[in-house]
Motif scaffolding. Structure first.
Motif, mmCIF file in Angstrom:
data_model
loop_
_atom_site.group_PDB
_atom_site.id
_atom_site.type_symbol
_atom_site.label_atom_id
_atom_site.label_comp_id
_atom_site.label_asym_id
_atom_site.label_seq_id
_atom_site.Cartn_x
_atom_site.Cartn_y
_atom_site.Cartn_z
ATOM 1 N N THR A 170 7.349 8.628 -6.123
ATOM 2 C CA THR A 170 8.632 7.954 -6.341
ATOM 3 C C THR A 170 8.634 6.567 -5.724
ATOM 4 O OG1 THR A 170 9.839 10.054 -6.404
ATOM 5 C CG2 THR A 170 11.116 8.073 -5.876
ATOM 6 N N PHE A 171 8.107 6.441 -4.511
ATOM 7 C CA PHE A 171 8.081 5.137 -3.847
ATOM 8 C C PHE A 171 7.266 4.132 -4.663
ATOM 9 C CE2 PHE A 171 8.369 7.528 0.471
ATOM 10 C CZ PHE A 171 9.666 7.883 0.173
ATOM 11 N N GLY A 172 6.169 4.576 -5.241
ATOM 12 C CA GLY A 172 5.365 3.676 -6.057
ATOM 13 C C GLY A 172 6.143 3.135 -7.241
ATOM 14 N N SER A 173 6.954 3.977 -7.852
ATOM 15 C CA SER A 173 7.774 3.522 -8.987
ATOM 16 C C SER A 173 8.786 2.479 -8.542
ATOM 17 C CB SER A 173 8.494 4.721 -9.612
ATOM 18 O OG SER A 173 7.569 5.642 -10.151
ATOM 19 N N TRP A 174 9.421 2.706 -7.405
ATOM 20 C CA TRP A 174 10.401 1.728 -6.902
ATOM 21 C C TRP A 174 9.719 0.413 -6.559
ATOM 22 C CZ3 TRP A 174 13.085 5.571 -3.057
ATOM 23 C CH2 TRP A 174 14.018 6.346 -3.750
ATOM 24 N N LEU A 175 8.578 0.489 -5.897
ATOM 25 C CA LEU A 175 7.874 -0.734 -5.515
ATOM 26 C C LEU A 175 7.494 -1.555 -6.738
ATOM 27 C CD1 LEU A 175 5.671 0.850 -2.718
ATOM 28 C CD2 LEU A 175 7.262 -1.058 -2.357
ATOM 29 N N ARG A 176 7.022 -0.899 -7.770
ATOM 30 C CA ARG A 176 6.656 -1.618 -8.994
ATOM 31 C C ARG A 176 7.870 -2.230 -9.667
ATOM 32 N NH1 ARG A 176 2.901 2.579 -8.590
ATOM 33 N NH2 ARG A 176 0.749 1.800 -8.696
ATOM 34 N N SER A 177 8.996 -1.517 -9.632
ATOM 35 C CA SER A 177 10.201 -2.061 -10.259
ATOM 36 C C SER A 177 10.735 -3.272 -9.501
ATOM 37 C CB SER A 177 11.290 -0.983 -10.358
ATOM 38 O OG SER A 177 11.858 -0.702 -9.088
ATOM 39 N N CYS A 178 10.330 -3.425 -8.227
ATOM 40 C CA CYS A 178 10.699 -4.614 -7.454
ATOM 41 C C CYS A 178 9.790 -5.797 -7.758
ATOM 42 C CB CYS A 178 10.634 -4.311 -5.955
ATOM 43 S SG CYS A 178 11.859 -3.144 -5.365
ATOM 44 N N GLY A 179 8.759 -5.579 -8.535
ATOM 45 C CA GLY A 179 7.827 -6.651 -8.868
ATOM 46 C C GLY A 179 6.665 -6.782 -7.915
ATOM 47 N N ALA A 180 6.549 -5.837 -6.967
ATOM 48 C CA ALA A 180 5.442 -5.904 -6.006
ATOM 49 C C ALA A 180 4.141 -5.460 -6.668
ATOM 50 C CB ALA A 180 5.736 -5.019 -4.798
ATOM 51 N N GLU A 181 3.055 -6.001 -6.181
ATOM 52 C CA GLU A 181 1.736 -5.489 -6.532
ATOM 53 C C GLU A 181 1.522 -4.237 -5.704
ATOM 54 O OE1 GLU A 181 -1.872 -5.483 -8.587
ATOM 55 O OE2 GLU A 181 -0.230 -6.939 -8.790
ATOM 56 N N VAL A 182 1.173 -3.122 -6.343
ATOM 57 C CA VAL A 182 1.093 -1.850 -5.636
ATOM 58 C C VAL A 182 -0.328 -1.306 -5.659
ATOM 59 C CG1 VAL A 182 1.967 0.511 -5.489
ATOM 60 C CG2 VAL A 182 3.491 -1.338 -6.217
ATOM 61 N N VAL A 183 -0.813 -0.979 -4.478
ATOM 62 C CA VAL A 183 -2.098 -0.293 -4.329
ATOM 63 C C VAL A 183 -1.784 1.135 -3.900
ATOM 64 C CG1 VAL A 183 -4.290 -0.210 -3.092
ATOM 65 C CG2 VAL A 183 -3.239 -2.427 -3.634
ATOM 66 N N ASP A 184 -2.096 2.104 -4.760
ATOM 67 C CA ASP A 184 -1.856 3.505 -4.425
ATOM 68 C C ASP A 184 -3.067 4.085 -3.706
ATOM 69 O OD1 ASP A 184 0.748 3.919 -5.457
ATOM 70 O OD2 ASP A 184 -0.054 4.071 -7.490
ATOM 71 N N LEU A 185 -2.816 4.717 -2.570
ATOM 72 C CA LEU A 185 -3.837 5.480 -1.865
ATOM 73 C C LEU A 185 -3.420 6.943 -1.980
ATOM 74 C CD1 LEU A 185 -6.239 6.012 -0.041
ATOM 75 C CD2 LEU A 185 -4.831 5.348 1.929
ATOM 76 N N LEU A 238 0.875 -1.169 0.000
ATOM 77 C CA LEU A 238 0.000 0.000 0.000
ATOM 78 C C LEU A 238 0.911 1.217 0.000
ATOM 79 C CD1 LEU A 238 -2.800 1.350 0.227
ATOM 80 C CD2 LEU A 238 -2.518 1.259 2.728
ATOM 81 N N ASN A 239 0.877 1.988 -1.067
ATOM 82 C CA ASN A 239 1.719 3.162 -1.208
ATOM 83 C C ASN A 239 0.848 4.401 -1.032
ATOM 84 O OD1 ASN A 239 4.064 4.722 -1.907
ATOM 85 N ND2 ASN A 239 3.147 5.036 -3.931
ATOM 86 N N ILE A 240 1.072 5.110 0.067
ATOM 87 C CA ILE A 240 0.262 6.289 0.386
ATOM 88 C C ILE A 240 0.904 7.502 -0.276
ATOM 89 C CG2 ILE A 240 -0.643 7.724 2.243
ATOM 90 C CD1 ILE A 240 -0.404 5.191 4.043
ATOM 91 N N VAL A 241 0.146 8.153 -1.147
ATOM 92 C CA VAL A 241 0.678 9.247 -1.967
ATOM 93 C C VAL A 241 0.040 10.560 -1.519
ATOM 94 C CG1 VAL A 241 1.031 10.128 -4.300
ATOM 95 C CG2 VAL A 241 0.956 7.654 -3.899
ATOM 96 N N THR A 242 0.825 11.374 -0.826
ATOM 97 C CA THR A 242 0.363 12.706 -0.425
ATOM 98 C C THR A 242 1.284 13.785 -0.980
ATOM 99 O OG1 THR A 242 1.595 12.574 1.669
ATOM 100 C CG2 THR A 242 -0.694 11.831 1.691
ATOM 101 N N GLY A 243 2.178 13.396 -1.897
ATOM 102 C CA GLY A 243 3.114 14.334 -2.488
ATOM 103 C C GLY A 243 4.046 13.605 -3.434
#
Length: 361
Positions: A68-83, A58-63
């Motif tokens: 940036t964290f979401g991009s890194w998480l996806r590049s690691c192969g994780a399934e990403v849920v953006d909030l 769960l990537n919490i996006v408030t800025g």
């Protein structure tokens, strides 16, 4: 200048002592690793150590840093849920709880405490509680919040807490740190995709430094930056952390109070409860370009235009570290009043009253 080049080598004991002082600042008994680079280094290292194919984050996006964290998480192969929430507000614990309930597979949560770029801050204690109840790991970017607002790493249950020295601490940008809980170490050690023999490897540091007794440094330290980090920790200790936090809160309250009297500019984050104490962001009205306005100001003032798509509509007053003073707030308000053809006196009076009330309160 030569006195900076001819210093005696920084010993392993000196390095370990600075780590221990960082741990005290973070209120943690967990391992703390001081990394030799800007805070993006331990942030990426923490994500790449904990995220992997098959994990759900769960990537919490408030800025912008959440993006940036979401991009890194996806590049690691994780399934990403953006909030994602609007950048002029904060995420709530209830929103996080709802997102976790909607996807029980979530095992990692990334969160920024304070977004200096947009001027908002998030309620970490409440969010950490719901993350812990869910059983996920929590990674916190506290680069902008450390020394500006309370940061109770262990009491809140933060598993990976990353800081940098260049904002409220008033120190260097070239070193940073991450605290790693026992749960986080277990997660990273079990991750076959975690970096090894790499500058991004927290496990390498653990094995070669922390678990080895911290008696032999695995590489030459960034000596000047480490000494600067020690010096800013000295300054915080001398002033007292509560006083440093109070000064940042007062600078934020004073700036926001003063801005509200100017008329031409308004706080980008309208709710005081969502406003970060390190920087006050301002929204310019239509027809007043923020970047052009910033270019007309004295470059010595801690005022800059927003980045990326916010450059035309957002100004940022950076009242952190040595700039967390009433004098700096007055200088910034005076310059902004002049630039917008507004009388500065009401703004200065409002700022002084807010500063006094905050410090005394």
């Amino acid at each position: 200048m030569s006195r900076f080049l001819d210093l005696p080598p920084l010993s392993a004991a000196d390095f370990a002592a600075i780590e221990d002082r960082v741990a005290a600042l973070l209120h943690t008994a967990a391992d703390v690793i001081v990394t030799q680079g800007e805070a993006l280094l331990p942030l990426e290292a923490a994500i790449r150590g904990a995220a992997h194919p098959g994990s759900t984050a769960l990537n919490i996006v408030t800025g912008p840093y959440g993006q940036t964290f979401g991009s890194w998480l996806r590049s690691c192969g994780a399934e990403v849920v953006d909030l994602a929430v609007p950048f002029d507000s904060a995420v709530t614990a209830q929103q996080v709880a709802d997102a976790l309930a909607a996807d029980p597979a979530i095992d990692f949560v990334s969160l920024v405490h304070a977004e200096a770029a947009t001027g908002n801050t998030n309620p970490v204690a409440e969010i950490a509680a719901v993350v812990r109840d869910h059983g996920a790991l929590l990674m916190l970017d506290a680069v902008a919040s450390v020394a500006a607002e309370p940061l109770l790493t262990d009491a809140w249950g933060v598993d990976l807490c990353v800081i940098g020295g260049q904002k409220a601490m008033g120190g260097p940008a070239g070193v940073s740190a991450v605290s790693v809980s026992a749960r986080a170490w277990e997660r990273i050690a079990a991750n076959p995709a975690a970096p090894r023999r790499s500058y991004l490897s927290l496990l390498d540091w653990k094995e070669r430094w922390t678990d080895a007794g911290r008696t032999v440094l695995p590489h030459a330290p960034a000596q000047l930056e480490m000494l600067a980090l020690g010096a800013c920790l000295d300054r915080i200790a001398a002033d007292g952390l509560p006083a440093v936090i109070a000064r940042h809160r007062a600078a934020s309250a004073a700036t926001r109070a003063g801005i509200r009297t100017l008329g031409a500019l308004t706080p980008f984050v309208p709710d005081d409860a969502h406003a970060a104490p390190v920087a006050t962001t301002l929204r310019t009205p239509a027809g007043l370009d923020a970047a052009a306005l910033a270019a007309r100001l004295d470059p010595a003032l801690p005022i800059q235009a927003g980045g990326g798509p916010l450059a035309a509509e957002l100004l940022r007053v950076n009242h952190y570290g040595p700039a967390a003073t009433l004098e700096t707030v007055h200088s910034c308000l005076t310059a902004l009043a002049t630039a917008t053809d507004t009388d500065a006196e009401p703004a200065l009076a409002a700022a002084e009253a807010a500063w006094t009330a905050t410090v005394q309160g």
